[in-house]
Write an enzyme that holds these catalytic residues in place. Structure first.
Site, short mmCIF file in Angstrom:
data_model
loop_
_atom_site.label_atom_id
_atom_site.label_comp_id
_atom_site.label_asym_id
_atom_site.label_seq_id
_atom_site.Cartn_x
_atom_site.Cartn_y
_atom_site.Cartn_z
N ASN A 173 0.87 -1.17 0.00
CA ASN A 173 0.00 0.00 0.00
C ASN A 173 0.91 1.23 0.00
OD1 ASN A 173 -1.87 1.97 0.40
ND2 ASN A 173 -2.80 1.05 2.22
N LYS A 200 3.51 0.79 2.99
CA LYS A 200 3.14 -0.26 3.93
C LYS A 200 3.27 -1.58 3.19
CE LYS A 200 -0.65 -0.90 7.13
NZ LYS A 200 -2.06 -0.73 7.31
N ARG A 225 -2.59 -2.18 -3.53
CA ARG A 225 -3.82 -1.43 -3.33
C ARG A 225 -3.78 -0.20 -4.24
NH1 ARG A 225 -5.40 2.69 1.33
NH2 ARG A 225 -7.53 3.03 0.65
N HIS A 273 -13.16 2.08 -0.11
CA HIS A 273 -13.08 1.05 0.94
C HIS A 273 -13.64 -0.30 0.46
CE1 HIS A 273 -13.24 4.47 4.11
NE2 HIS A 273 -12.00 4.03 4.02
N LEU A 328 -15.55 2.28 9.76
CA LEU A 328 -15.21 3.51 10.49
C LEU A 328 -13.75 3.46 10.91
CD1 LEU A 328 -18.38 3.56 12.82
CD2 LEU A 328 -18.15 4.53 10.53
N ARG A 332 -11.52 14.56 7.59
CA ARG A 332 -12.36 14.98 6.45
C ARG A 332 -13.77 15.34 6.92
NH1 ARG A 332 -11.23 9.75 2.92
NH2 ARG A 332 -9.21 9.49 3.89
N ASN A 365 -13.80 -0.84 17.85
CA ASN A 365 -13.37 -0.58 19.23
C ASN A 365 -14.21 0.40 20.03
OD1 ASN A 365 -10.79 -2.13 19.29
ND2 ASN A 365 -10.33 -0.79 17.56
N GLU A 375 -8.08 -5.98 5.29
CA GLU A 375 -7.95 -5.63 3.88
C GLU A 375 -6.75 -6.33 3.24
OE1 GLU A 375 -8.58 -1.48 5.37
OE2 GLU A 375 -9.26 -1.17 3.31
P1 AMP Z 1 -8.17 2.53 11.00
O1 AMP Z 1 -8.06 3.58 9.93
O2 AMP Z 1 -9.18 1.46 10.67
O3 AMP Z 1 -6.85 1.97 11.45
O4 AMP Z 1 -8.79 3.26 12.29
C1 AMP Z 1 -8.11 4.30 12.92
C2 AMP Z 1 -9.04 4.95 13.91
O5 AMP Z 1 -9.49 3.97 14.86
C3 AMP Z 1 -8.39 6.06 14.73
O6 AMP Z 1 -9.25 7.18 14.76
C4 AMP Z 1 -8.28 5.47 16.10
O7 AMP Z 1 -8.39 6.43 17.08
C5 AMP Z 1 -9.47 4.56 16.15
N1 AMP Z 1 -9.32 3.58 17.21
C6 AMP Z 1 -8.39 2.61 17.32
N2 AMP Z 1 -8.52 1.96 18.51
C7 AMP Z 1 -9.55 2.55 19.16
C8 AMP Z 1 -10.18 2.36 20.45
N3 AMP Z 1 -9.76 1.41 21.27
N4 AMP Z 1 -11.23 3.15 20.76
C9 AMP Z 1 -11.65 4.10 19.91
N5 AMP Z 1 -11.10 4.33 18.72
C10 AMP Z 1 -10.07 3.58 18.34
#
Ligand code: AMP
Length: 402
Positions: free
Chosen positions: A10, A17, A91, A180, A209, A241, A334, A389
């Site tokens: 990526n 990555k 990707r 996505h 999300l 965004r 999460n 992914e």
């Molecule tokens: P991603 O792009 O899927 O890696 O998601 C990143 C987002 O997930 C960031 O805004 C992080 O703050 C959020 N995130 C990761 N772990 C947690 C958690 N334990 N509680 C709330 N948000 C989380």
């Protein structure tokens, strides 16, 4: 010989990555991230059998980044030669109308991805650089492009068409594409597996999300509506965004404040969303500040959940009936308060979240709704399904390069 593995790549504008992925199991014996490519100091963080290795120093360009990654495999393991590496999976963000499936990369595909740069000026050029460098370093492997937009090529015309002059779509590609897709494809199948029902029979609302965020209505395994549009700016509130704004906003800011379109575009993409509202784009920080009584963080949380709730309601209407609402991505997997607030008070729609199940932490796919009621049978399952992914890219790469 081991099972087929794929080097999943990526490439961002200043980052790379990479991950060695077992296409059969999703296991990743080695992976890493090169950051600040092209700046005076770069870093590589590599994970292999020795644990984490960190290397600092300038990284001139993407090719240098790939060399670093390849050397990290050689010096710190795992040895690429001891795996059956069958492909490099790239990707690629924007595949326009041309790509509805992953493809083996050749010069024709590269030219098509280059033609799509105007639709994804931030992403496709970096993806192209990543592909060129990887092909130079791994010339004997098939290279496969997996497009974020491909899954949404099933959108019906009435869903992807903006109400703008008709010739804009044909002449300039002005339509909704959605993004996505790799995540939605993986998560929709994983949700069907969890429900032990064929994906072809299910209506799902899937909310991815993460830092970026979008939600998709999936009917029988096909995307029929999604919240991102021509670019990944439309739709939900995201880390930096804005998501949906009045389309007249650009003209207003330009006319009244004299801001350039580039500056407005930058602010809506990089300084808005949670960062714009709460000063933090990391959702953990937003939750922490909200718990401490910070009013801006509380508002950011409310705007985020309200926007998502509007989309869930809209997609419920689009689908007519819904079998499951699925949360994924760093926030979706999460942030229990987001899931609870977004779906509160929707019992009349057959939607409810069990407080205790929602609060339990797990990295497994799971249901957070109460057990289905025996009468009526209209209950909507609410699921949390971790996305992967990279595994999806590995699986699709093997299928194409097979
Ligand atoms: P991603 O792009 O899927 O890696 O998601 C990143 C987002 O997930 C960031 O805004 C992080 O703050 C959020 N995130 C990761 N772990 C947690 C958690 N334990 N509680 C709330 N948000 C989380």
């Amino acid at each position: 010989m081991s099972t087929p593995h794929v080097l999943v790549v990526n490439a961002g504008s200043s980052s790379l990555k990479y991950s060695l992925v077992d296409a059969a199991t999703g296991a990743t014996p080695g992976h890493g991230l090169v950051e600040r490519i092209g700046e005076s100091t770069g870093t590589l963080v590599h994970h292999g059998p020795e644990g984490e290795t960190r290397i600092e120093g300038p990284v001139a360009d993407h090719e240098a980044a790939f060399q670093l990654a390849r050397d990290a495999f050689t010096d710190h393991g795992p040895q690429l030669s001891s795996y059956d590496v069958v492909a490099v999976g790239h990707r690629v963000v924007h595949g326009g109308e041309r790509f509805s499936q992953p493809v083996l990369i050749d010069d024709d595909v590269l030219a098509a991805v280059r033609d799509l740069v105007p639709l994804a000026p931030l992403h496709n050029p970096a993806n192209l650089e990543g592909i060129a460098s990887a092909r130079a370093l791994f010339p004997d492997l098939p290279h496969v492009a997996i497009f974020d937009t491909a899954f949404h090529q099933t959108l019906p015309e009435h869903a992807y068409t903006y109400a703008v002059p008709r010739d804009w779509v044909g002449e300039h590609g002005i339509r909704r594409y959605g993004f996505h897709g790799t995540s939605f494809s993986f998560v929709a199948q994983a949700a069907a597996d969890l429900l032990e029902r064929p994906l072809t029979e299910l209506n799902l609302i899937v909310a991815h999300l993460g830092n970026g965020a979008s939600v998709t209505a999936v009917r029988g395994g096909e995307s029929v509506e999604t919240s991102m549009g021509m670019t990944p700016l439309e739709g939900l509130v995201m880390g930096t965004r804005s998501g949906d704004v009045d389309p007249a906003l650009h003209a207003h800011l330009h006319r009244e404040l004299g801001w350039s379109l580039d500056e407005i575009d930058r602010i809506l993409n990089r300084e808005s969303g949670l960062k714009g509202l709460a000063g933090e784009n990391d959702f953990r920080e937003v939750l922490r500040l909200r718990d401490e009584g910070d009013a801006a963080a509380a508002l950011a949380f409310d705007v985020y959940c309200h926007r998502l709730r509007k989309y869930v309601g809209a997609y419920y209407a689009v689908l007519g009936t819904v079998d499951a609402i699925v949360f994924t991505g760093g926030v979706g997997e999460n942030a229990a308060p987001v899931r609870a607030a977004t779906l509160s008070g929707l019992e009349r729609l057959g939607i409810s979240v069990d407080e205790q199940r929602n609060a339990e932490r797990s990295d497994q796919a799971r249901s957070i709704s109460p057990d289905p009621s025996t009468e009526g049978g209209t209950d909507v399952a609410v699921l949390v399904v971790p996305t992967d992914e990279e595994w999806e890219i590995a699986r699709q790469s093997v299928a194409v390069s097979g």
